[in-house]
Design an enzyme around this catalytic site. Structure first.
Site, short mmCIF file in Angstrom:
data_model
loop_
_atom_site.label_atom_id
_atom_site.label_comp_id
_atom_site.label_asym_id
_atom_site.label_seq_id
_atom_site.Cartn_x
_atom_site.Cartn_y
_atom_site.Cartn_z
N HIS A 87 59.71 4.96 -29.90
CA HIS A 87 60.41 6.17 -30.69
C HIS A 87 59.45 7.37 -30.84
O HIS A 87 59.50 8.01 -31.99
CB HIS A 87 61.43 5.73 -31.70
CG HIS A 87 62.51 6.84 -31.75
ND1 HIS A 87 63.83 6.55 -32.55
CD2 HIS A 87 62.65 8.00 -31.33
CE1 HIS A 87 64.73 7.56 -32.54
NE2 HIS A 87 63.91 8.55 -31.95
N ILE A 105 68.80 19.28 -25.50
CA ILE A 105 67.77 18.21 -24.81
C ILE A 105 68.04 17.85 -23.29
O ILE A 105 67.14 18.13 -22.28
CB ILE A 105 67.56 16.89 -25.45
CG1 ILE A 105 66.89 17.31 -26.82
CG2 ILE A 105 66.68 16.03 -24.66
CD1 ILE A 105 66.91 16.10 -27.75
N ARG A 117 69.08 7.19 -28.17
CA ARG A 117 69.23 6.29 -29.31
C ARG A 117 69.54 4.64 -28.62
O ARG A 117 70.27 4.80 -27.65
CB ARG A 117 70.48 6.45 -30.26
CG ARG A 117 70.48 7.50 -30.99
CD ARG A 117 69.44 7.24 -32.22
NE ARG A 117 69.38 8.16 -33.48
CZ ARG A 117 68.45 9.23 -33.23
NH1 ARG A 117 67.42 9.28 -32.06
NH2 ARG A 117 68.31 10.29 -34.07
N ASP A 136 62.46 4.64 -24.78
CA ASP A 136 61.97 5.14 -25.84
C ASP A 136 62.56 4.62 -27.36
O ASP A 136 62.07 4.67 -28.21
CB ASP A 136 61.76 6.40 -25.96
CG ASP A 136 60.72 7.02 -27.12
OD1 ASP A 136 59.61 6.49 -27.42
OD2 ASP A 136 61.30 7.93 -27.76
N GLU A 192 65.70 -0.90 -33.91
CA GLU A 192 64.20 -0.53 -34.15
C GLU A 192 63.78 -0.18 -35.34
O GLU A 192 62.71 -0.11 -35.72
CB GLU A 192 63.98 0.70 -33.09
CG GLU A 192 64.78 1.76 -33.72
CD GLU A 192 64.62 3.12 -32.82
OE1 GLU A 192 64.31 2.99 -31.62
OE2 GLU A 192 64.28 4.55 -33.29
C1 COI Z 1 65.53 12.78 -33.80
O1 COI Z 1 65.31 13.95 -34.38
O2 COI Z 1 66.96 12.50 -33.74
C2 COI Z 1 64.76 11.78 -33.06
O3 COI Z 1 65.34 10.98 -32.63
C3 COI Z 1 63.25 11.75 -34.32
C4 COI Z 1 63.08 10.33 -34.91
C5 COI Z 1 61.87 10.69 -36.11
C6 COI Z 1 64.09 9.75 -35.55
#
Ligand code: COI
Length: 336
Positions: free
Chosen positions: A298, A159, A237, A261, A266
């Protein structure tokens, strides 16, 4: 290989995932049962008869839950997420449960990150508020261009790399930090120490997994190393940032803008409508009211292609672990 004997129980299944589950289950010859609720200690007994279970990130796979799965005869767990901080992987492996995670194209999160960056730099949130009440004034909405800024990218996994490549199109100066610098990114970014990145960046975005070593890496001390008015972005996170320090940073104007986000705690809030609920999270309500704080639920991952890949990885992870009997790898990611 025929996978008819593989039965998978899928938790946290959203409606938009169902067609991908059906298509992948047919193709991989699997039997799947889909349910919308999270996996908890209370429903592990219902996993009896299933070879594997798959979840998203809202289920917490603690020792108790893992013991329950083991007792129910489950052998494989896949999370349809990249992050796996919600699973006690070491404990799972110590009791003989195999765990896999997902891998989906990083552009979903990377593009959302860039969007948040632009959105706070151009003061989109207060601009939209004003539009809604026929206030068309410009006062206080003057923004900054990325081109004039230094952007720090902390973490250059998939990412972080995608963020750097996208950012390079904006001609900003890019600083990057990773434990092991990546030569292939050198045309776009300068790898520097974390301290240098903190002290020279106008905007800092974090792309690291949540681990004991990264928890609260944004805290009063690290904030003090950053520029006054720094812009912080978090699509990774919530727990990477100490929320009390963020509040203090916004109030003191040490932080010029914040885009989140993700948010600590959460799990009990996001991805459902809470419109009639009393949400007992003061930090969230308090931070959200600032004009220079943008928050989303998120959803940086949430694109059509990512959803398809997450489901595919969730099912294929279990098939691959079953076929290879592998638990050589601590945790296996599959690329489509
Ligand atoms: C991840 O893929 O790590 C995400 O943050 C997506 C989410 C649905 C928890």
């Amino acid at each position: 290989m025929n996978n008819d004997f593989i039965k998978i129980l899928a938790f946290e299944v959203r409606d938009d995932e169902k067609c991908f589950f059906e298509e992948a289950a047919k193709r991989l010859h699997l039997e799947t049962v889909l349910r919308p609720d999270i996996l908890t200690v209370e429903n592990t007994a219902e996993c009896q008869g299933f070879t594997g279970v798959t979840t998203l990130g809202m289920s917490r796979l603690s020792r108790e839950v893992l013991d329950g799965l083991k007792q129910a005869g489950v052998k494989y767990i896949s999370t349809r997420t990249v992050g796996y901080n919600h699973i006690d992987v070491a404990y799972a492996q110590s009791i003989g449960l195999h765990v896999s995670n997902a891998e989906y194209a990083p552009e979903s999160v990377a593009e959302f990150t860039i969007m948040l960056m632009l959105l706070v730099l151009r003061k989109y949130k207060p601009a939209v508020y004003r539009q809604n009440v026929n206030d068309y004034s410009l006062g206080g909405l003057c923004g900054r261009t990325l081109k004039s800024l230094t952007v720090g990218v902390v973490g250059t996994g998939q990412i972080g790399q995608a963020v750097i490549r996208s950012l390079s199109g904006f001609s900003c100066r890019i600083l990057a930090y990773n434990r092991s610098p990546r030569r292939e990114l050198e045309p776009y970014a300068s790898f520097v120490s974390l301290e240098q990145l903190y002290s020279e960046s106008d905007v800092i975005t974090f792309h690291l997994p949540l681990k004991e070593t990264t928890r609260y890496m944004v805290n009063p001390h690290t904030l003090s190393l950053m520029k006054d008015g720094v812009v912080l972005i978090n699509t990774a996170r919530g727990e990477l940032m100490d929320q009390k320090a963020l509040i203090q940073g916004i109030e003191s104007e040490k932080i010029g803008a914040l885009a989140l986000d993700v948010f600590e705690d959460e799990r009990s809030i996001y991805h459902e409508s809470r419109i009639n609920d009393i949400i007992a999270n003061r930090d969230m309500a308090y931070l959200r009211q600032f004009p220079n704080v943008a928050m989303t639920q998120h959803m940086a991952f949430y694109t059509e292609s990512a959803v398809e890949e997450m489901v595919e990885c969730g099912l294929r992870g279990i098939v691959e672990m079953h076929r290879n009997g592998c638990w050589a790898k601590e945790l296996t990611a599959f690329t489509l």
